[in-house]
Design an enzyme around this catalytic site. Structure first.
Site, PDB file in Angstrom:
ATOM      1  N   ALA A   1    -123.432 -36.527  21.312  1.00 61.64           N
ATOM      2  CA  ALA A   1    -122.938 -37.343  22.432  1.00 61.64           C
ATOM      3  C   ALA A   1    -123.680 -36.990  23.706  1.00 61.64           C
ATOM      4  O   ALA A   1    -124.135 -37.869  24.456  1.00 61.64           O
ATOM      5  CB  ALA A   1    -121.424 -37.125  22.611  1.00 61.64           C
TER       6      ALA A   1
ATOM      7  N   ASP B   1    -113.086 -26.371  25.322  1.00 59.46           N
ATOM      8  CA  ASP B   1    -113.277 -25.907  26.707  1.00 59.46           C
ATOM      9  C   ASP B   1    -113.373 -27.061  27.709  1.00 59.46           C
ATOM     10  O   ASP B   1    -112.839 -26.978  28.822  1.00 59.46           O
ATOM     11  CB  ASP B   1    -114.565 -25.077  26.842  1.00 59.46           C
ATOM     12  CG  ASP B   1    -114.662 -23.965  25.821  1.00 59.46           C
ATOM     13  OD1 ASP B   1    -113.615 -23.410  25.461  1.00 59.46           O
ATOM     14  OD2 ASP B   1    -115.792 -23.668  25.382  1.00 59.46           O
TER      15      ASP B   1
ATOM     16  N   ARG C   1    -108.024 -40.279   4.952  1.00 61.83           N
ATOM     17  CA  ARG C   1    -107.991 -38.819   4.874  1.00 61.83           C
ATOM     18  C   ARG C   1    -106.580 -38.234   4.988  1.00 61.83           C
ATOM     19  O   ARG C   1    -106.262 -37.252   4.321  1.00 61.83           O
ATOM     20  CB  ARG C   1    -108.877 -38.230   5.976  1.00 61.83           C
ATOM     21  CG  ARG C   1    -110.318 -38.480   5.692  1.00 61.83           C
ATOM     22  CD  ARG C   1    -111.209 -38.002   6.782  1.00 61.83           C
ATOM     23  NE  ARG C   1    -112.591 -38.272   6.395  1.00 61.83           N
ATOM     24  CZ  ARG C   1    -113.642 -38.024   7.156  1.00 61.83           C
ATOM     25  NH1 ARG C   1    -113.493 -37.506   8.346  1.00 61.83           N
ATOM     26  NH2 ARG C   1    -114.846 -38.302   6.739  1.00 61.83           N
TER      27      ARG C   1
ATOM     28  N   HIS D   1    -110.066 -30.959  10.909  1.00 61.76           N
ATOM     29  CA  HIS D   1    -111.461 -31.410  10.855  1.00 61.76           C
ATOM     30  C   HIS D   1    -111.906 -32.161  12.097  1.00 61.76           C
ATOM     31  O   HIS D   1    -113.022 -31.993  12.570  1.00 61.76           O
ATOM     32  CB  HIS D   1    -111.588 -32.319   9.629  1.00 61.76           C
ATOM     33  CG  HIS D   1    -112.955 -32.879   9.433  1.00 61.76           C
ATOM     34  ND1 HIS D   1    -114.065 -32.085   9.249  1.00 61.76           N
ATOM     35  CD2 HIS D   1    -113.409 -34.163   9.385  1.00 61.76           C
ATOM     36  CE1 HIS D   1    -115.136 -32.851   9.092  1.00 61.76           C
ATOM     37  NE2 HIS D   1    -114.778 -34.108   9.192  1.00 61.76           N
TER      38      HIS D   1
ATOM     39  N   GLU E   1    -116.435 -36.255  20.856  1.00 64.79           N
ATOM     40  CA  GLU E   1    -115.155 -35.793  20.303  1.00 64.79           C
ATOM     41  C   GLU E   1    -114.211 -35.235  21.364  1.00 64.79           C
ATOM     42  O   GLU E   1    -113.009 -35.196  21.173  1.00 64.79           O
ATOM     43  CB  GLU E   1    -115.407 -34.761  19.190  1.00 64.79           C
ATOM     44  CG  GLU E   1    -114.177 -34.568  18.331  1.00 64.79           C
ATOM     45  CD  GLU E   1    -114.397 -33.732  17.095  1.00 64.79           C
ATOM     46  OE1 GLU E   1    -115.537 -33.672  16.586  1.00 64.79           O
ATOM     47  OE2 GLU E   1    -113.408 -33.132  16.642  1.00 64.79           O
TER      48      GLU E   1
ATOM     49  N   ARG F   1    -109.228 -41.217  12.375  1.00 66.76           N
ATOM     50  CA  ARG F   1    -110.633 -41.650  12.398  1.00 66.76           C
ATOM     51  C   ARG F   1    -111.119 -42.007  11.001  1.00 66.76           C
ATOM     52  O   ARG F   1    -110.822 -41.329  10.024  1.00 66.76           O
ATOM     53  CB  ARG F   1    -111.502 -40.512  12.933  1.00 66.76           C
ATOM     54  CG  ARG F   1    -112.979 -40.788  12.848  1.00 66.76           C
ATOM     55  CD  ARG F   1    -113.779 -39.662  13.443  1.00 66.76           C
ATOM     56  NE  ARG F   1    -113.837 -38.496  12.581  1.00 66.76           N
ATOM     57  CZ  ARG F   1    -114.845 -38.246  11.726  1.00 66.76           C
ATOM     58  NH1 ARG F   1    -115.845 -39.083  11.615  1.00 66.76           N
ATOM     59  NH2 ARG F   1    -114.829 -37.152  10.991  1.00 66.76           N
TER      60      ARG F   1
ATOM     61  N   SER G   1    -117.571 -41.277  13.703  1.00 64.45           N
ATOM     62  CA  SER G   1    -117.739 -40.369  14.839  1.00 64.45           C
ATOM     63  C   SER G   1    -119.213 -40.249  15.225  1.00 64.45           C
ATOM     64  O   SER G   1    -119.560 -40.286  16.411  1.00 64.45           O
ATOM     65  CB  SER G   1    -117.161 -38.997  14.505  1.00 64.45           C
ATOM     66  OG  SER G   1    -117.489 -38.115  15.532  1.00 64.45           O
TER      67      SER G   1
HETATM   68  C1  FAD Z   1    -118.448 -30.290   8.729  1.00 66.83           C
HETATM   69  C2  FAD Z   1    -118.380 -31.593   9.475  1.00 66.83           C
HETATM   70  C3  FAD Z   1    -118.864 -32.758   8.879  1.00 66.83           C
HETATM   71  C4  FAD Z   1    -118.803 -33.976   9.566  1.00 66.83           C
HETATM   72  N1  FAD Z   1    -119.310 -35.109   8.968  1.00 66.83           N
HETATM   73  C5  FAD Z   1    -119.306 -36.276   9.648  1.00 66.83           C
HETATM   74  C6  FAD Z   1    -119.896 -37.456   9.088  1.00 66.83           C
HETATM   75  O1  FAD Z   1    -120.452 -37.436   8.003  1.00 66.83           O
HETATM   76  N2  FAD Z   1    -119.840 -38.599   9.809  1.00 66.83           N
HETATM   77  C7  FAD Z   1    -119.248 -38.678  11.041  1.00 66.83           C
HETATM   78  O2  FAD Z   1    -119.223 -39.749  11.634  1.00 66.83           O
HETATM   79  N3  FAD Z   1    -118.693 -37.564  11.598  1.00 66.83           N
HETATM   80  C8  FAD Z   1    -118.727 -36.377  10.949  1.00 66.83           C
HETATM   81  N4  FAD Z   1    -118.184 -35.256  11.529  1.00 66.83           N
HETATM   82  C9  FAD Z   1    -117.675 -35.326  12.907  1.00 66.83           C
HETATM   83  C10 FAD Z   1    -118.840 -35.347  13.888  1.00 66.83           C
HETATM   84  O3  FAD Z   1    -119.892 -34.539  13.406  1.00 66.83           O
HETATM   85  C11 FAD Z   1    -118.432 -34.835  15.265  1.00 66.83           C
HETATM   86  O4  FAD Z   1    -117.268 -35.466  15.668  1.00 66.83           O
HETATM   87  C12 FAD Z   1    -119.508 -35.142  16.287  1.00 66.83           C
HETATM   88  O5  FAD Z   1    -120.752 -34.675  15.834  1.00 66.83           O
HETATM   89  C13 FAD Z   1    -119.149 -34.557  17.636  1.00 66.83           C
HETATM   90  O6  FAD Z   1    -120.257 -34.685  18.490  1.00 66.83           O
HETATM   91  P1  FAD Z   1    -120.143 -34.255  20.011  1.00 66.83           P
HETATM   92  O7  FAD Z   1    -121.495 -34.437  20.599  1.00 66.83           O
HETATM   93  O8  FAD Z   1    -118.996 -34.936  20.645  1.00 66.83           O
HETATM   94  O9  FAD Z   1    -119.774 -32.706  19.967  1.00 66.83           O
HETATM   95  P2  FAD Z   1    -120.579 -31.443  19.379  1.00 66.83           P
HETATM   96  O10 FAD Z   1    -121.642 -31.801  18.444  1.00 66.83           O
HETATM   97  O11 FAD Z   1    -119.494 -30.536  18.931  1.00 66.83           O
HETATM   98  O12 FAD Z   1    -121.282 -30.849  20.664  1.00 66.83           O
HETATM   99  C14 FAD Z   1    -120.548 -30.234  21.701  1.00 66.83           C
HETATM  100  C15 FAD Z   1    -121.505 -29.495  22.596  1.00 66.83           C
HETATM  101  O13 FAD Z   1    -120.785 -28.939  23.686  1.00 66.83           O
HETATM  102  C16 FAD Z   1    -121.130 -27.571  23.834  1.00 66.83           C
HETATM  103  N5  FAD Z   1    -120.012 -26.871  24.469  1.00 66.83           N
HETATM  104  C17 FAD Z   1    -118.760 -26.679  24.002  1.00 66.83           C
HETATM  105  N6  FAD Z   1    -118.037 -25.953  24.879  1.00 66.83           N
HETATM  106  C18 FAD Z   1    -118.846 -25.700  25.935  1.00 66.83           C
HETATM  107  C19 FAD Z   1    -118.693 -24.977  27.150  1.00 66.83           C
HETATM  108  N7  FAD Z   1    -117.572 -24.303  27.473  1.00 66.83           N
HETATM  109  N8  FAD Z   1    -119.740 -24.930  28.009  1.00 66.83           N
HETATM  110  C20 FAD Z   1    -120.917 -25.535  27.707  1.00 66.83           C
HETATM  111  N9  FAD Z   1    -121.108 -26.208  26.566  1.00 66.83           N
HETATM  112  C21 FAD Z   1    -120.100 -26.298  25.685  1.00 66.83           C
HETATM  113  C22 FAD Z   1    -121.452 -27.114  22.419  1.00 66.83           C
HETATM  114  O14 FAD Z   1    -122.214 -25.935  22.395  1.00 66.83           O
HETATM  115  C23 FAD Z   1    -122.234 -28.339  21.924  1.00 66.83           C
HETATM  116  O15 FAD Z   1    -123.545 -28.311  22.386  1.00 66.83           O
HETATM  117  C24 FAD Z   1    -118.230 -34.023  10.852  1.00 66.83           C
HETATM  118  C25 FAD Z   1    -117.740 -32.859  11.444  1.00 66.83           C
HETATM  119  C26 FAD Z   1    -117.808 -31.655  10.765  1.00 66.83           C
HETATM  120  C27 FAD Z   1    -117.263 -30.412  11.402  1.00 66.83           C
END
Ligand code: FAD
Length: 535
Positions: free
Chosen positions: A13, A207, A265, A325, A349, A360, A365
């Site tokens: 994201a 956080d 799910r 999850h 997320e 979801r 996602s």
């Molecule tokens: C095992 C697994 C399998 C999955 N498979 C699928 C799938 O097949 N298809 C699908 O659609 N979804 C899937 N999901 C869900 C999906 O991967 C996640 O919802 C999505 O990738 C979240 O992306 P994001 O960028 O919002 O957060 P994230 O990828 O979690 O990134 C968050 C970022 O914020 C940073 N951060 C956190 N706290 C702080 C802080 N205090 N200060 C500074 N930085 C911080 C982290 O280091 C990271 O860089 C899966 C999830 C898991 C756990």
């Protein structure tokens, strides 16, 4: 230095948002607590949904499946926007180099639970990893600045307008401020409250949500936490839904199948939980899919089973259990992904854009983080244009520096690691696939007690260099702040809907609860209410 757009979080994201803000001409900085390629997005396996040809599947079906899964809590306009933009998002990811698996030259697609048709585009079972690494490579190419190992402490807000954020430099334990005309929070979800009962990375401690809550934002639908049916029994490492999508069976130790594997799910998780409560063991059996298929399409699942469970899925069924999850709740945002604080956006997320509602759909996602990530970046860059931020030392920065100094002198009378373990266990038991009032209220009183005791917990390690004890302490503080919002929301929702199943109120009650739970803080006190769904 004042940035136009500060993106906090370097997952899918955050990087999608950064790229589109940059495309709008903004000066962008991405700050994260680790390194971009370690973000949880890299763990996504199954796929990313999009209708690539209206031959056997339709965008209308994608919209319908998403709305059905959401149990009434999604915003139809958001769902329509995301599903319609999905083919473009895949085309874009493909064009910047994401190595999607292909069949006859076309991007391959597979069926995930709750979907009408094979719709999830994938890169073997490394989909998130390939997307994230491609986004990162592209961000470097586009000259986006990164600030790694910087832990978000608080957002700097004056007169309800964001000015930047404070960070703890993980290497030195110094507090610094970063000023920006717009800020995007993209820090991921909060499933790690369930610690060893969660499939998530250790970063998912919520956080960004607690910082937003303290900054005056509203959080919504916090009680909706999705449990994935097939986490490895010992480690909670995920075995992707792709395995069931490909025809994997769920069986008990007698070899009996007990549920339709492709239901949503929440339904499958409850069926597995019931089997386990009856004293049975539950397994995912993919042996019949054959070596060639597994090695081609599910190589990671096989490796994970061997490494973390000591079981080779070619030869034996995989022992599994449901685990926390995905968190549907998050920082409440409007249709432009702006929070209730001006120029502060949230996406991915950590946000509740009302795409997933109460549950979801698998594959949606990764789609959200790309489509809405880009949308958030564009909007944040636009609103930065008319904004001015004064270049000064903000009071919040001083307060946070004092707080960190204070933590080093807190008495270390209570071990917060023990409390953290206990919290995860009582959450899994009482705020899991089943909930009921007494259990929820019991956990709430424990959480309140932990909040009162926090300043007696403190840290043992007093070194300023790479102090993980300090980071984990701050994360624990954030989690018990969020735990209260989850519990208050779950206690208020006297019905069952999507991922929230109340044993004492097993029916869905649209008359009273076709509404979002909303929580916010007034003078440090948590307030809660319901807000009717807009559709
Ligand atoms: C095992 C697994 C399998 C999955 N498979 C699928 C799938 O097949 N298809 C699908 O659609 N979804 C899937 N999901 C869900 C999906 O991967 C996640 O919802 C999505 O990738 C979240 O992306 P994001 O960028 O919002 O957060 P994230 O990828 O979690 O990134 C968050 C970022 O914020 C940073 N951060 C956190 N706290 C702080 C802080 N205090 N200060 C500074 N930085 C911080 C982290 O280091 C990271 O860089 C899966 C999830 C898991 C756990």
């Amino acid at each position: 230095m004042i940035y136009d757009v500060l993106v906090i979080g370097a997952g899918g994201a955050g990087l999608s948002a950064a790229l589109s803000a940059k495309e709008e001409g903004a000066k962008v900085l991405v700050a994260g607590k680790s390194y971009p390629t370690r973000s949880q997005t890299s763990m996504a396996q199954g796929g990313i949904n999009a209708v690539l040809s209206e031959n056997g599947d339709t965008i209308f079906s994608h919209i319908e499946d998403t709305l059905n899964s959401s149990a009434g809590l999604a915003d139809k306009r958001v769902v329509e926007y995301v599903c319609k933009e999905a083919p473009k998002a895949i085309k874009w990811l493909d064009s910047i180099g994401t190595p999607f698996s292909r069949e006859n030259g076309k991007i391959a697609q597979r069926k995930l639970g709750g979907s009408y048709a094979p719709r999830a585009c994938y890169a073997q079972d490394y989909t998130g990893l390939k997307i994230l690494h491609t986004l990162y490579d592209f961000s470097i190419k586009e000259g986006i600045e990164f600030l790694d190992e910087s832990f978000l402490l608080n957002l700097i807000v004056e007169e309800n307008r964001v000015k930047g954020a404070t960070f703890l430099d993980i290497k030195t334990s110094q507090v610094k401020q970063i000023l920006s005309k717009s800020v995007i929070v993209a820090t991921g979800g909060y499933s790690k409250i369930y610690k060893d009962f969660s499939t998530n990375s250790s970063h998912a401690t919520g956080d960004g949500l607690s910082a937003a809550l303290r900054a005056g934002c509203r959080l919504s639908d916090m009680e909706f936490i999705q449990f994935h049916p097939t986490a490895l029994k010992k480690s909670s490492v995920l075995i992707s839904e792709a395995a069931r999508g490909a025809g994997g069976f769920l069986i008990n130790q007698k070899g009996e199948r007990f549920v339709d594997e492709l239901l949503t799910r929440d339904e499958v998780s409850r069926a597995i939980y019931n089997e386990i409560e009856k004293g049975n063991e539950v397994f995912l059996d993919i042996r019949h899919l054959g070596k060639e298929f597994i090695e081609k399409n599910l190589p990671q699942e096989r490796k994970l089973s061997i490494i973390y469970e000591g079981v080779d899925p070619l030869k034996e069924p995989i022992p599994i259990k449901p685990a926390a999850h995905y968190t549907m709740g998050g920082i409440d945002v409007d249709e432009n992904l702006e929070t209730s604080v001006e120029n502060l956006y949230a996406v991915g997320e950590c946000a509740n854009a009302k795409l997933h509602g109460a549950n979801r759909l698998g594959g949606n996602s990764l789609l959200e983080i790309v489509v809405l990530g880009k949308f958030a970046g564009k909007n944040a860059a636009k609103s930065a244009k008319g904004s001015v931020v004064e270049d000064k030392f903000y009071e919040k920065t001083l307060m946070d520096a004092n707080f960190i100094k204070g933590v080093f002198s807190f008495p270390n009378k209570i071990d917060f690691y023990e409390k953290r373990d206990f919290l995860s266990k009582i959450f899994y038991r009482n705020v899991g696939v089943y909930r009921e009032e007494m259990g929820l209220k019991g956990v709430l009183s424990v959480v309140k007690q932990m909040q009162r005791e926090l300043s007696f917990m403190g840290i043992k390690d007093k070194s300023p260099l790479y102090n993980t004890n300090l980071i984990e302490f701050i994360e624990f503080g954030n989690m018990i702040e969020l735990a209260e919002t989850i519990l208050v929301s779950a206690i208020s929702r006297n019905e069952s809907r999507g991922a929230h199943f109340r044993v004492d109120y097993p029916q869905r009650d649209d008359e009273k609860f076709l509404a979002h739970t909303v929580t916010w803080k007034e003078d440090g006190v948590l307030c809660a209410d319901f807000e009717k769904v807009k559709n």
